[in-house]
Design a protein around this motif. Sequence first.
Motif, PDB file in Angstrom:
ATOM      1  N   GLY A  42       0.774  -1.232   0.000  1.00 17.54           N
ATOM      2  CA  GLY A  42       0.000   0.000   0.000  1.00 17.54           C
ATOM      3  C   GLY A  42       0.807   1.284   0.000  1.00 17.54           C
ATOM      4  N   VAL A  43       2.100   1.187  -0.259  1.00 21.29           N
ATOM      5  CA  VAL A  43       2.962   2.368  -0.227  1.00 21.29           C
ATOM      6  C   VAL A  43       3.041   3.053  -1.587  1.00 21.29           C
ATOM      7  CG1 VAL A  43       5.369   3.120   0.104  1.00 21.29           C
ATOM      8  CG2 VAL A  43       4.328   1.520   1.707  1.00 21.29           C
ATOM      9  N   SER A 234      -5.404   3.165   3.957  1.00 20.25           N
ATOM     10  CA  SER A 234      -6.566   3.513   3.132  1.00 20.25           C
ATOM     11  C   SER A 234      -6.495   4.916   2.550  1.00 20.25           C
ATOM     12  CB  SER A 234      -7.859   3.371   3.953  1.00 20.25           C
ATOM     13  OG  SER A 234      -7.836   4.213   5.098  1.00 20.25           O
ATOM     14  N   GLY A 235      -5.538   5.728   2.994  1.00 15.75           N
ATOM     15  CA  GLY A 235      -5.478   7.117   2.566  1.00 15.75           C
ATOM     16  C   GLY A 235      -4.787   7.340   1.238  1.00 15.75           C
ATOM     17  N   PHE A 236      -4.776   8.607   0.828  1.00 21.07           N
ATOM     18  CA  PHE A 236      -4.106   9.059  -0.390  1.00 21.07           C
ATOM     19  C   PHE A 236      -4.605   8.343  -1.629  1.00 21.07           C
ATOM     20  CE2 PHE A 236      -1.345  10.100   3.158  1.00 21.07           C
ATOM     21  CZ  PHE A 236      -1.195  11.466   2.953  1.00 21.07           C
ATOM     22  N   LYS A 259       2.477   5.288   4.674  1.00 24.31           N
ATOM     23  CA  LYS A 259       2.495   4.497   3.444  1.00 24.31           C
ATOM     24  C   LYS A 259       2.601   5.340   2.174  1.00 24.31           C
ATOM     25  CE  LYS A 259       0.663   0.130   5.194  1.00 24.31           C
ATOM     26  NZ  LYS A 259       1.851  -0.717   4.955  1.00 24.31           N
ATOM     27  N   SER A 260       1.481   5.605   1.463  1.00 20.92           N
ATOM     28  CA  SER A 260       1.565   6.288   0.169  1.00 20.92           C
ATOM     29  C   SER A 260       1.686   7.806   0.267  1.00 20.92           C
ATOM     30  CB  SER A 260       0.353   5.925  -0.696  1.00 20.92           C
ATOM     31  OG  SER A 260       0.551   4.689  -1.342  1.00 20.92           O
ATOM     32  N   ILE A 261       2.042   8.311   1.412  1.00 19.10           N
ATOM     33  CA  ILE A 261       2.162   9.754   1.625  1.00 19.10           C
ATOM     34  C   ILE A 261       3.302  10.367   0.812  1.00 19.10           C
ATOM     35  CG2 ILE A 261       3.688   9.495   3.634  1.00 19.10           C
ATOM     36  CD1 ILE A 261       2.241  11.834   4.938  1.00 19.10           C
ATOM     37  N   ALA A 262       4.331   9.551   0.458  1.00 16.92           N
ATOM     38  CA  ALA A 262       5.510  10.150  -0.173  1.00 16.92           C
ATOM     39  C   ALA A 262       6.171   9.229  -1.183  1.00 16.92           C
ATOM     40  CB  ALA A 262       6.524  10.564   0.897  1.00 16.92           C
ATOM     41  N   PRO A 392      -2.530  -2.913  -6.272  1.00 16.78           N
ATOM     42  CA  PRO A 392      -1.737  -2.411  -7.395  1.00 16.78           C
ATOM     43  C   PRO A 392      -1.710  -0.892  -7.379  1.00 16.78           C
ATOM     44  CG  PRO A 392      -3.888  -3.148  -8.154  1.00 16.78           C
ATOM     45  CD  PRO A 392      -3.779  -3.552  -6.714  1.00 16.78           C
ATOM     46  N   PRO A 393      -0.671  -0.277  -7.899  1.00 11.08           N
ATOM     47  CA  PRO A 393      -0.672   1.183  -7.979  1.00 11.08           C
ATOM     48  C   PRO A 393      -1.936   1.706  -8.649  1.00 11.08           C
ATOM     49  CG  PRO A 393       1.486   0.311  -8.579  1.00 11.08           C
ATOM     50  CD  PRO A 393       0.572  -0.867  -8.431  1.00 11.08           C
ATOM     51  N   LEU A 394      -2.421   2.836  -8.189  1.00 11.94           N
ATOM     52  CA  LEU A 394      -3.601   3.443  -8.809  1.00 11.94           C
ATOM     53  C   LEU A 394      -3.324   3.820 -10.252  1.00 11.94           C
ATOM     54  CD1 LEU A 394      -4.673   5.760  -5.848  1.00 11.94           C
ATOM     55  CD2 LEU A 394      -5.676   3.558  -6.480  1.00 11.94           C
ATOM     56  N   THR A 395      -2.051   4.042 -10.554  1.00 15.41           N
ATOM     57  CA  THR A 395      -1.632   4.469 -11.893  1.00 15.41           C
ATOM     58  C   THR A 395      -1.362   3.289 -12.835  1.00 15.41           C
ATOM     59  OG1 THR A 395       0.613   4.603 -11.007  1.00 15.41           O
ATOM     60  CG2 THR A 395      -0.649   6.649 -11.105  1.00 15.41           C
ATOM     61  N   THR A 396      -1.660   2.081 -12.407  1.00 12.05           N
ATOM     62  CA  THR A 396      -1.424   0.899 -13.246  1.00 12.05           C
ATOM     63  C   THR A 396      -2.142   1.031 -14.588  1.00 12.05           C
ATOM     64  OG1 THR A 396      -1.287  -0.493 -11.264  1.00 12.05           O
ATOM     65  CG2 THR A 396      -1.649  -1.609 -13.369  1.00 12.05           C
ATOM     66  N   GLU A 397      -1.405   0.841 -15.677  1.00  8.58           N
ATOM     67  CA  GLU A 397      -2.024   0.874 -16.993  1.00  8.58           C
ATOM     68  C   GLU A 397      -3.069  -0.243 -17.087  1.00  8.58           C
ATOM     69  OE1 GLU A 397       1.182   0.491 -16.360  1.00  8.58           O
ATOM     70  OE2 GLU A 397       2.397   1.977 -17.451  1.00  8.58           O
ATOM     71  N   LEU A 398      -4.172   0.032 -17.764  1.00  9.64           N
ATOM     72  CA  LEU A 398      -5.283  -0.919 -17.796  1.00  9.64           C
ATOM     73  C   LEU A 398      -4.864  -2.260 -18.378  1.00  9.64           C
ATOM     74  CD1 LEU A 398      -8.214  -1.310 -17.044  1.00  9.64           C
ATOM     75  CD2 LEU A 398      -8.862  -0.449 -19.314  1.00  9.64           C
ATOM     76  N   HIS A 399      -4.007  -2.241 -19.395  1.00 16.93           N
ATOM     77  CA  HIS A 399      -3.609  -3.519 -19.991  1.00 16.93           C
ATOM     78  C   HIS A 399      -2.742  -4.329 -19.026  1.00 16.93           C
ATOM     79  CE1 HIS A 399       0.072  -1.207 -21.007  1.00 16.93           C
ATOM     80  NE2 HIS A 399       0.660  -2.382 -21.078  1.00 16.93           N
ATOM     81  N   VAL A 400      -1.952  -3.645 -18.184  1.00 15.50           N
ATOM     82  CA  VAL A 400      -1.140  -4.350 -17.192  1.00 15.50           C
ATOM     83  C   VAL A 400      -2.030  -4.892 -16.077  1.00 15.50           C
ATOM     84  CG1 VAL A 400       0.721  -4.105 -15.488  1.00 15.50           C
ATOM     85  CG2 VAL A 400       0.912  -2.984 -17.720  1.00 15.50           C
ATOM     86  N   LEU A 401      -3.002  -4.089 -15.651  1.00 16.79           N
ATOM     87  CA  LEU A 401      -3.950  -4.553 -14.644  1.00 16.79           C
ATOM     88  C   LEU A 401      -4.688  -5.794 -15.126  1.00 16.79           C
ATOM     89  CD1 LEU A 401      -5.379  -3.987 -11.889  1.00 16.79           C
ATOM     90  CD2 LEU A 401      -7.068  -2.678 -13.194  1.00 16.79           C
ATOM     91  N   ASN A 402      -5.158  -5.760 -16.368  1.00 19.88           N
ATOM     92  CA  ASN A 402      -5.885  -6.910 -16.924  1.00 19.88           C
ATOM     93  C   ASN A 402      -4.976  -8.129 -17.097  1.00 19.88           C
ATOM     94  OD1 ASN A 402      -8.547  -5.928 -17.106  1.00 19.88           O
ATOM     95  ND2 ASN A 402      -8.022  -4.746 -18.936  1.00 19.88           N
TER      96      ASN A 402
END
Length: 416
Positions: A42-43, A234-236, A259-262, A392-402
């Motif tokens: 979650g970082v 759960s933040g950020f 965690k994902s603060i920085a 997974p990172p929120l920025t994960t490309e959709l094709h990589v997520l799939n």
Amino acid sequence: MSNSSISGSISMVHPITLDHGKNAEVWDEEGKRYIDFVGGIGVLNLGHCNPLIVEAIREQATKLTHYCFNAVPHGPYKRFMSQLAAFIPVSYPVSGMLTNSGAEAAENALKIVRGYTGRTAVIAFDGAFHGRTLATLNLNGKVAPYKQKVGVLPGPVYHLPYPSKDNGVTAAEAAKAMDRLFSVEIDVSDIACFILEPVQGEAGFHAMDIEFAQMLRAFCDEKGILLIIDEIQSGFGRTGQRFAFSRLGIEPDLLLLGKSIAGGMPLGAVVGKKELMDVLPKGGLGGTYSGNPIACAAGLATLEQLTDGNLSAWGEAQGQAIASRYQHWIDSKLSPFLGRLTGVGAMRGIELTTPEGKPATAQLAVLLEAARNKGLLLMPSGKSRHIIRLLPPLTTELHVLNEGLDILEGCLAELR
């Protein structure tokens, strides 16, 4: 992969050694590629080596690598705290301090509530996880492995059932347990604070019941009890909005961050109402490395990217992709071990259960290894380690997520 120079008390989920990463992909020392659904637990909401964060780190490293803020203040700390305060969606002016980690934020919050209330008792929840330091251990809602062999812990701390549709505990049941606690165990006037996660991480992504949360907020106001909300995991943006407490319709008195603060730099914070944050004497808060300039620069680059538009788009895209794929698995009867989908937004867990309804701990262990061999890193959670924790990172490309979900699908189908 044993290494006698590293403590054997550190548990590692995956026996590989990472070398480098980019967004949602990592490579080990042998050059094998993996899709990362762990995200440093979650970082890495903004991914591995986020370009803007890396550039901010590089630029700051040429100016000032360290100074202890409580000896001589520095600009990155001041700028980051100002931006962080503006980022937190509450109705009051925010004040706070930076720490090295989420657990350190929790420890400082306990000091603050003691100083403000003159009380010491804390109420936490079953399934909670707030850290591995001595005081935070007692807040955790499970014994193994965190509380084993360490003796008497700082307290007093009491635990209540955590009400959530994800674990089957109702608001009424949790309220009844709370009534019993104040009738049998401790007088309500001795309680300093409640501490809760709006979405529990370690327990398997259980989202708190909204009705109970609002009742608890009103109860704390009535009784002069402080409410600490732990958004370290759960933040950020993890749930598709800045912080998960917003979905509950309440505000914290103190908020724990990390965690994902920085973007992967060691940084945490405890923030809240100024009258709370100013209650301890001068020197009562601080720390040598707390708010390191490089970590603060990374935090500033993180906040710049966490616009409400980005968070909504990222959270909706990832949350829908996971939920729709899960529904397809259910409809197609992919696996007899496939249980509930837990959590909210992009903070999701997938429960594995046996046909008899018991935790499928052994099957999850098999799945973790199978997925890793096929190039997907997963993290277990839940009291019985039977819930897949998807981070997974929120920025994960959709094709990589799939691609990652395809691997997970194949491994679920092969479970026996």
